[in-house]
Design an enzyme around this catalytic site. Structure first.
Site, mmCIF file in Angstrom:
data_model
loop_
_atom_site.group_PDB
_atom_site.id
_atom_site.type_symbol
_atom_site.label_atom_id
_atom_site.label_comp_id
_atom_site.label_asym_id
_atom_site.label_seq_id
_atom_site.Cartn_x
_atom_site.Cartn_y
_atom_site.Cartn_z
ATOM 1 N N LYS A 114 0.852 -1.189 0.000
ATOM 2 C CA LYS A 114 0.000 0.000 0.000
ATOM 3 C C LYS A 114 0.893 1.246 0.000
ATOM 4 O O LYS A 114 2.108 1.157 0.191
ATOM 5 C CB LYS A 114 -0.904 -0.017 1.240
ATOM 6 C CG LYS A 114 -2.005 -1.072 1.182
ATOM 7 C CD LYS A 114 -2.965 -0.958 2.346
ATOM 8 C CE LYS A 114 -4.040 -2.034 2.298
ATOM 9 N NZ LYS A 114 -4.983 -1.914 1.180
ATOM 10 N N ARG A 126 -9.794 -12.005 1.483
ATOM 11 C CA ARG A 126 -10.548 -13.119 0.889
ATOM 12 C C ARG A 126 -9.818 -14.437 1.085
ATOM 13 O O ARG A 126 -10.443 -15.493 1.134
ATOM 14 C CB ARG A 126 -10.813 -12.822 -0.595
ATOM 15 C CG ARG A 126 -9.573 -12.746 -1.441
ATOM 16 C CD ARG A 126 -9.791 -11.962 -2.721
ATOM 17 N NE ARG A 126 -9.974 -10.536 -2.453
ATOM 18 C CZ ARG A 126 -10.216 -9.637 -3.389
ATOM 19 N NH1 ARG A 126 -10.291 -10.010 -4.654
ATOM 20 N NH2 ARG A 126 -10.376 -8.372 -3.072
HETATM 21 N N1 BES Z 1 -8.179 -4.045 3.784
HETATM 22 C C1 BES Z 1 -8.289 -3.715 2.409
HETATM 23 C C2 BES Z 1 -9.636 -3.077 2.052
HETATM 24 C C3 BES Z 1 -9.871 -1.696 2.610
HETATM 25 C C4 BES Z 1 -9.501 -0.589 1.905
HETATM 26 C C5 BES Z 1 -10.502 -1.524 3.824
HETATM 27 C C6 BES Z 1 -9.737 0.677 2.412
HETATM 28 C C7 BES Z 1 -10.745 -0.265 4.339
HETATM 29 C C8 BES Z 1 -10.355 0.842 3.616
HETATM 30 C C9 BES Z 1 -8.143 -4.978 1.556
HETATM 31 O O1 BES Z 1 -7.341 -5.970 2.063
HETATM 32 C C10 BES Z 1 -7.538 -4.549 0.260
HETATM 33 O O2 BES Z 1 -6.433 -4.103 0.265
HETATM 34 N N2 BES Z 1 -8.320 -4.682 -0.806
HETATM 35 C C11 BES Z 1 -7.901 -4.296 -2.093
HETATM 36 C C12 BES Z 1 -8.293 -5.380 -3.052
HETATM 37 C C13 BES Z 1 -7.707 -5.232 -4.411
HETATM 38 C C14 BES Z 1 -6.237 -5.466 -4.374
HETATM 39 C C15 BES Z 1 -8.368 -6.221 -5.328
HETATM 40 C C16 BES Z 1 -8.592 -2.990 -2.461
HETATM 41 O O3 BES Z 1 -9.780 -2.843 -2.163
HETATM 42 O O4 BES Z 1 -7.948 -2.122 -3.021
HETATM 43 ZN ZN ZN Z 2 -5.270 -5.741 1.591
#
Ligand code: BES
Ligand code: ZN
Ligand code: ZN
Length: 492
Positions: free
Chosen positions: A267, A341
């Protein structure tokens, strides 16, 4: 009313029209004329939830009164009382008022059952004034408030307040877990806190450590957790409120990523901070089972929490890796940030072995759910549960003032999760509809069992203070699910 007690402050509800009061209040001429004058001079307000702090003469005594607006009480809804009591308790706390007399007949309306009004009072007395200062040096003394009802209320209503308080305490426990910093709330500490919390409760806690997780074939949880020095844990909680042979079991599954750095799909410096909240799905499941046991609901519940830290290391998973899930299927991982997931896949498959009639999972799963619905609404996905069941839950969400909207899982997503060149499944493909893809992936692991998936990425936390409490973790959907289970299965 008696106003002899000099020290007392009186709390009064103010409807839009004072003739909307019940007869017993309306007949008190001196009281009504005092309020009428204050209202006409706009010293007190009837606007829903608006607080005023003033004084007036009642029976020749000068009394400090705190008023709260009730709006047009004919139109009052149950959820309006959440605002009313929230604003009241927040005001009383801010003013450090430690004793209050509540002139309870001024809060009665024909539109909302009395029992509900008291239940919400209890809930908000805990929830609305929550604070978290465990890591502050100058901790405030705990706030105590003594409430006296004018006149006294029946034991039945005292009981409703108590039940509301219990629900509020469970929500606050979930918030505490969410607020804890990730260097302290590691998966193993999470497991320890949970087992200690339920030590003397009617909840059985089982913890699988990192080694056991790997040995028993939880390949996806192992994959996510292995990049951290703080190994993963699988926490299983069981509550048996119904001993009958044919009693149903409800499975609650929670995403407990104690920190989500994204892993090698890292991130950014702006999206990584706040990722300690990536365990709020798990925290809320803990809050739910805590309330279910303290309210002694007549239902059997198994809760499965997959706790792991998504980090970077030489031994971390990397994009292109393939792992074998507990289900036996292979999963390719093109994106290590789609870790929720993965852990939920194994946790769901495991939960299904308890033969539940319904699986419900809660997860801060996708940023896409926030893009779709905004940060104040949860998405729900239904795989195989009846529309009646989902509608019953949505009705409770509405009454609890928790916004939930349904999104679909279609053939497209069911096909897309299989689009790996070399494995059975993939955790990510490029393209839109990412919340739907994630929902299809997670619900794939519950086989034929009805499954509701809640993506709470948005509302798991809130960025500003509200009448439900301060900014930060919200305990989202604890009230909804507990209300639903109570209505559906009753109490022991
Ligand atoms: N924990 C995050 C989702 C999230 C994002 C929660 C912002 C709260 C605020 C999750 O693990 C994630 O990183 N999801 C990705 C998925 C993508 C890589 C397909 C996302 O949503 O960007
Ligand atoms: Zn994530
Ligand atoms: Zn995550």
């Amino acid at each position: 009313m008696t106003t002899n007690d000099k020290a007392s402050i009186m709390l009064i509800g103010i409807p839009e029209h004072l003739n909307q009061y019940q007869d017993e209040v309306k007949e008190n001429d001196a009281f009504i004329s005092a309020l009428t004058e204050l209202k006409s001079k706009q010293i007190i307000s009837s606007k829903l939830g608006e607080i005023r702090d003033t004084a007036c003469f009642i029976n020749q005594n000068l009394v400090r009164i705190i008023t709260v607006g009730l709006g047009n009480v004919k139109m009052l809804k149950e959820a309006d009382y959440i605002k009313v009591w929230g604003n009241i308790f927040q005001y009383l706390k801010k003013q450090a008022i430690s004793e209050i007399k509540i002139h309870i007949p001024t809060f009665y309306t024909k539109a909302v059952e009395l029992e509900k009004i008291f239940h919400i009072m209890g809930l908000q007395r805990e929830q609305a004034i929550y604070t978290f200062d465990s890591y502050k040096s100058d901790k405030k003394a705990p706030y105590t408030l003594h409430i006296q009802f004018e006149p006294k209320v029946d034991a039945q209503y005292e009981k409703a307040i108590d039940l509301g308080r219990k629900l509020g305490q469970s929500i606050n426990f979930a918030r505490d877990l969410g607020n804890m910093p990730p260097n302290i709330l590691t998966p193993s500490y999470f497991a320890t806190v949970v087992s200690q919390h339920f030590e003397s409760a009617a909840v059985h806690v089982d913890i699988k450590d990192a080694e056991t997780i790997q040995q028993e074939g939880f390949g996806l949880i192992h994959a996510v957790g292995k990049g951290s020095i703080n190994g993963p844990r699988l926490i299983t909680l069981e509550y048996k409120g119904n001993p009958e042979n044919d009693a149903e079991t409800i499975a609650l599954v929670g995403k407990g990523i104690t920190y989500d750095s994204g892993g090698y799909t890292i991130k950014s410096k702006t999206t990584m901070p706040s990722m300690k909240f990536d365990m709020c799905g798990a925290a809320n499941v803990i809050g739910m089972i805590d309330a279910i046991q303290s309210l002694q609901l007549k239902v059997n519940v198994v809760a499965v929490i997959a706790a792991a830290e998504n980090m970077i290391a030489a031994h971390a998973m990397k994009p292109d890796d393939v792992f074998t899930a507990l289900s036996g299927e292979t999963v390719e991982v093109p994106n290590t940030d789609a870790e929720g997931r993965l852990v939920l896949g194994d946790a769901t498959f495991y939960a299904n072995q308890f033969q539940p009639s319904l699986i419900i999972d809660f997860a801060t799963l996708t940023g896409a759910a926030i893009v779709a619905l905004g940060e104040d609404k949860a998405a729900v996905f239904n795989k195989g549960a009846s529309s009646t069941l989902l509608n019953d839950i949505l009705e409770q969400a509405h009454l609890a003032d928790e916004a939930v909207f349904e999104l679909p899982i279609t053939e497209t997503e069911r096909r897309n999760i299989k689009k790996s060149d070399i494995a059975d499944l993939t955790n990510h493909i490029n393209g839109d509809g990412k919340a739907l893809f994630a929902a299809a992936f997670v619900t794939h692991f519950s086989g034929k069992t009805p499954h509701l998936h809640f993506d709470i990425a948005g509302p798991a936390t809130i960025s500003k203070d509200t009448h439900k409490g301060p900014k930060g973790p919200t305990g989202y959907l604890i009230a909804t699910i507990v209300r639903y289970l109570e209505k559906q299965y009753g109490k022991m």
